[in-house]
Design an enzyme around this catalytic site. Structure first.
Site, PDB file in Angstrom:
ATOM      1  CD  GLU A 174      15.698  -0.569  -1.525  1.00 27.68           C
ATOM      2  OE1 GLU A 174      16.200  -0.081  -0.489  1.00 27.68           O
ATOM      3  OE2 GLU A 174      15.531  -1.777  -1.672  1.00 27.68           O
ATOM      4  CB  SER A 229      29.781  -4.967   4.400  1.00 26.35           C
ATOM      5  OG  SER A 229      28.857  -5.769   5.109  1.00 26.35           O
ATOM      6  CB  SER A 277      13.707  -3.465   5.637  1.00 31.00           C
ATOM      7  OG  SER A 277      12.814  -3.222   4.607  1.00 31.00           O
ATOM      8  N   GLY A 332      18.181 -10.117   3.055  1.00 33.91           N
ATOM      9  CA  GLY A 332      17.399 -10.644   1.934  1.00 33.91           C
ATOM     10  C   GLY A 332      16.176 -11.426   2.387  1.00 33.91           C
ATOM     11  CB  ALA A 333      15.029 -12.547   5.575  1.00 30.47           C
ATOM     12  N   GLY A 334      13.387  -9.999   3.751  1.00 25.24           N
ATOM     13  CA  GLY A 334      12.189  -9.172   3.823  1.00 25.24           C
ATOM     14  C   GLY A 334      12.086  -8.384   5.114  1.00 25.24           C
ATOM     15  CG  ASP A 375      10.817  -1.346   3.417  1.00 28.60           C
ATOM     16  OD1 ASP A 375       9.666  -1.528   3.852  1.00 28.60           O
ATOM     17  OD2 ASP A 375      11.284  -1.945   2.437  1.00 28.60           O
ATOM     18  CB  THR A 387      -0.923   0.024   1.236  1.00 26.43           C
ATOM     19  OG1 THR A 387      -0.149  -0.369   2.373  1.00 26.43           O
ATOM     20  CG2 THR A 387      -2.090  -0.923   1.066  1.00 26.43           C
ATOM     21  CG  ASP A 388       5.218   1.182   0.577  1.00 29.01           C
ATOM     22  OD1 ASP A 388       4.815   0.477  -0.379  1.00 29.01           O
ATOM     23  OD2 ASP A 388       6.385   1.131   1.015  1.00 29.01           O
TER      24      ASP A 388
HETATM   25  P1  ADP Z   1      16.092  -7.088   2.444  1.00 25.02           P
HETATM   26  O1  ADP Z   1      16.060  -5.603   2.431  1.00 25.02           O
HETATM   27  O2  ADP Z   1      14.745  -7.701   2.543  1.00 25.02           O
HETATM   28  O3  ADP Z   1      17.011  -7.657   3.479  1.00 25.02           O
HETATM   29  P2  ADP Z   1      17.135  -6.672  -0.196  1.00 25.02           P
HETATM   30  O4  ADP Z   1      17.379  -7.596  -1.312  1.00 25.02           O
HETATM   31  O5  ADP Z   1      16.245  -5.507  -0.399  1.00 25.02           O
HETATM   32  O6  ADP Z   1      16.626  -7.577   1.032  1.00 25.02           O
HETATM   33  O7  ADP Z   1      18.503  -6.077   0.334  1.00 25.02           O
HETATM   34  C1  ADP Z   1      19.579  -6.937   0.609  1.00 25.02           C
HETATM   35  C2  ADP Z   1      20.826  -6.329   0.013  1.00 25.02           C
HETATM   36  O8  ADP Z   1      21.173  -5.125   0.746  1.00 25.02           O
HETATM   37  C3  ADP Z   1      22.032  -7.215   0.132  1.00 25.02           C
HETATM   38  O9  ADP Z   1      22.113  -8.144  -0.943  1.00 25.02           O
HETATM   39  C4  ADP Z   1      23.155  -6.196   0.106  1.00 25.02           C
HETATM   40  O10 ADP Z   1      23.408  -5.783  -1.224  1.00 25.02           O
HETATM   41  C5  ADP Z   1      22.574  -5.026   0.871  1.00 25.02           C
HETATM   42  N1  ADP Z   1      22.898  -5.131   2.300  1.00 25.02           N
HETATM   43  C6  ADP Z   1      22.039  -5.339   3.311  1.00 25.02           C
HETATM   44  N2  ADP Z   1      22.687  -5.401   4.502  1.00 25.02           N
HETATM   45  C7  ADP Z   1      24.001  -5.222   4.235  1.00 25.02           C
HETATM   46  C8  ADP Z   1      25.197  -5.197   5.024  1.00 25.02           C
HETATM   47  N3  ADP Z   1      25.175  -5.377   6.340  1.00 25.02           N
HETATM   48  N4  ADP Z   1      26.362  -4.992   4.385  1.00 25.02           N
HETATM   49  C9  ADP Z   1      26.400  -4.803   3.058  1.00 25.02           C
HETATM   50  N5  ADP Z   1      25.322  -4.836   2.270  1.00 25.02           N
HETATM   51  C10 ADP Z   1      24.129  -5.052   2.833  1.00 25.02           C
HETATM   52 MG    MG Z   2      15.120  -4.392   0.924  1.00 26.19          MG
END
Ligand code: ADP
Ligand code: MG
Length: 385
Positions: free
Chosen positions: A158, A66, A124, A120-122, A170, A34-35
């Protein structure tokens, strides 16, 4: 890893003293997709977070590493049109570039990132990264940034650097999170209020992410725009449920389904907020269950793993309701719990989930936490005492 340990890791890698900034992940209680339709959402920041250790440099280069990913990357703030960096570094580059474009005069910085958010688990992790980096880059030059502006900078990073046309939810939740409160946001006016939540939630990670997630996300956005255009509007926010019910039989089937989800999901958010404010958990639970059905059948962004997880959770005693949460096609579901639920609950859900999917899930009983902030160094206090 705590802030002190991250500072030590920073020292080993870059040398020098760093400050540490922390931004949380989020879980959306209700109000899915909805956002970006100018609608209502009800997310909450969670206890998992991304920490960024940051120190200024004398030039205009941003260097970032990282602990969660390989590689060290560098870009120059004076070359805003340079090509987009690979992988995760694009988020850092996006935030730095867009802050400058918005008129913030940054300095160079070394950044060391570490997160305990499942990535990558949703939940954010990407928004947490954007918000933590944006906060760090502004604070270390002594600049103040408005919270909503910080969220918007992350959102734009993003869009432009990761190619996902996500809404504001998010980053908003990561900035404004508050202990034991969900955040009720009107994504059109950006008015928001905190809604106390005393319920417990279990986050259920399917450990699945289907490749089509990002592409389908952008496609849903376009479908919603088409649905709004059917009514001569640019946003589904301007379409009432009454208008929709009157003319939906003339709509193409895809637009009809997408619109029905968005319009009723907005109402479910409003009903949820109302229910939480008067302590009517049974009503809140009904909204959560109905949200999943709508996301599965009308918005069509669930997947087998999410459906199996939701159904396994709902079968357990002590679970009041469950739904998928986040963008869809994998990631996490969220279960609303009774206060005195059994400690074995995750095992019981896991057993059923694993039997049907062959995948080992993960569970987090997360507290609802605060938003972005600088972590103060407690070492001095320890020495004193
Ligand atoms: P979500 O936001 O649901 O976790 P996304 O696919 O939107 O999944 O974002 C995940 C991506 O964000 C990772 O693949 C990486 O590119 C970046 N990211 C997230 N956390 C980190 C981190 N701690 N260090 C470096 N990159 C990160
Ligand atoms: Mg994300």
């Amino acid at each position: 890893m705590n802030a002190g340990q991250l500072k030590e890791a920073f020292f080993s890698r870059f040398g020098g003293e760093a400050r540490v900034f922390r931004a949380p992940g989020r879980v959306n209680l209700i109000g899915e997709h909805t956002d970006y339709n100018d609608g209502f959402v009800l997310p909450a920041a969670i206890g998992f977070a991304t920490n960024v250790a940051a120190a200024g440099r004398n030039d205009r280069k941003i260097r970032a590493a990282s602990l969660n990913f390989a590689g060290e990357y560098e870009f120059d703030l004076d070359q805003p049109n340079a090509s987009i960096l690979p992988g995760w570094a694009r988020y850092v580059q996006g935030v730095g570039t867009i802050l400058e474009r918005e008129g913030f005069r940054l300095g160079g910085a070394d950044l060391l990132i570490n997160s305990d958010i499942p990535i990558g688990a949703g939940l954010s992790s990407s928004a947490a990264l954007e918000v933590a980096v944006g906060f760090a880059l502004t604070r270390i030059v002594g600049a103040e940034i408005d919270g909503m502006k910080l969220a918007q900078v992350g959102q734009r990073a993003e869009h432009e650097f990761a190619g996902v046309r996500s809404g504001i939810m998010d980053q908003f939740a990561s900035v404004f999170g508050r202990d034991e409160n969900a955040l009720f946001l009107d994504c059109r006016s950006l008015d928001w209020s905190a809604v106390p939540v005393s319920s417990r939630f279990l986050i259920c990670n399917t450990k699945t992410k289907h490749e089509l997630a990002d592409g389908e996300y952008n496609r849903r956005r376009a479908e919603c725009e088409r649905a709004a255009a059917f009514f001569g509007k640019t946003s589904l926010r301007d379409v009432s449920i009454e208008d929709f019910e009157r003319s939906r039989s003339q709509m193409p089937v895809i637009e009809q389904k997408r619109a029905r989800h968005i319009l009723y999901e907005n109402r479910r958010v409003l009903d949820s907020v109302q229910a939480l404010r008067v302590g009517d958990i049974a009503s809140f639970a009904r909204q959560i269950d109905a949200s999943h059905e709508s996301l599965r059948d009308d918005f069509q962004i669930s997947c087998r793993e999410l459906d199996v997880m939701v159904e396994a959770a709902r079968r357990q005693p002590g679970v009041l309701a469950a739904r998928m949460t986040g963008g869809g096609f994998g990631g996490c579901a969220i279960a609303l719990l009774e206060d005195d639920v059994s400690l074995d609950l995750p095992d019981a859900i896991a057993m059923e989930y694993k039997e049907e999917t062959g995948i080992e899930p993960e569970f987090y009983e997360c507290r609802i936490g605060g938003g972005v902030r600088e972590l103060q160094d407690r070492r001095r206090d320890i020495i004193k005492s």
